[in-house]
Design an enzyme around this catalytic site. Sequence first.
Site, mmCIF file in Angstrom:
data_model
loop_
_atom_site.group_PDB
_atom_site.id
_atom_site.type_symbol
_atom_site.label_atom_id
_atom_site.label_comp_id
_atom_site.label_asym_id
_atom_site.label_seq_id
_atom_site.Cartn_x
_atom_site.Cartn_y
_atom_site.Cartn_z
ATOM 1 C CD GLU A 209 -1.132 -0.205 3.737
ATOM 2 O OE1 GLU A 209 -2.302 -0.539 3.531
ATOM 3 O OE2 GLU A 209 -0.664 -0.031 4.872
ATOM 4 C CG HIS A 248 -2.661 1.236 8.949
ATOM 5 N ND1 HIS A 248 -1.399 1.435 8.458
ATOM 6 C CD2 HIS A 248 -3.243 0.320 8.143
ATOM 7 C CE1 HIS A 248 -1.216 0.656 7.409
ATOM 8 N NE2 HIS A 248 -2.316 -0.024 7.188
#
Length: 293
Positions: A209, A248
């Site tokens: 990611e 996150h």
Amino acid sequence: MAILLNADTRIVVQGMTGWAGTHHTTQMMEYGSRVVAGVRPGKGGRSHLNLPVFDNVRGAKDATGADASIVFVPPASAAAAMLEAIEAEIPLVVTVTERVPALDMLRVREALKGSRTTLVGANSQGVLAPGLSKLGVMATGSERPGVVGVASRSASLTSEVVAQITAAGLGQSTTVGVGGDPVHGLSMRECLELFLADPDTRGVVLIGEIGGAEEQEVAEFVTGAKPSKPIVALIVGAHAPAERRMGHAGALALNGAAAAAAKTRALEKAGVRVAPSADLVGRTIADALARAH
């Protein structure tokens, strides 16, 4: 054969008596994991979930022969728990806690140098060897024993990809959540190396990611090593707003090397097949394995 853990791995749970520790310890035990003790300072000598509780990791290890630990400790105290496990020479430590202060994690990284411990996390969903052992908080039900290793930075996409790999009839050798925080232990590249050395893992799926440089490190390693096993990657976050943290602490959308497009280009240049979308990962690894034989 799984990497990192097996059916005989003996697990101690740091923070077992709290709600999260109790809940997930119960699930691990129901899966068949060999949980042998809990650790909670000040509660040594008690019993919880019909397991002995110790004041410290060293005592738990000496009494039970534990060779793995999982940390369910709040962020402010999580580093101390990891350091305690490292000092007790626990071979494998998984830390579920998210957003452990970065400076604390740097201290943990220093302690890992030259130690006997492999740390997975922080902010890891854990390690799952299908049918053998679960050391973590990941959902189960769609996993099956098989030949594909999975290393992931994304907890939510892991379940989707595992289900696709199972549906393709391949199953998983091991699934590893390397951790979503910016500073963590086992890297995606190091996890890939473990899978490449495992004779029963025939192919690897990497779920990457935006943020950080782990995917570029993988690309650099693959370029030099030229592994024969097929590697498929998925990079998520292509449409994330710039300079905003997504989900996150480690997924920070930036321009340049940390962006999804740059990571995709680096991996493809190294010879890694990048799945065009999340729903095609299973099909892509199945095709890659078919072409390899």
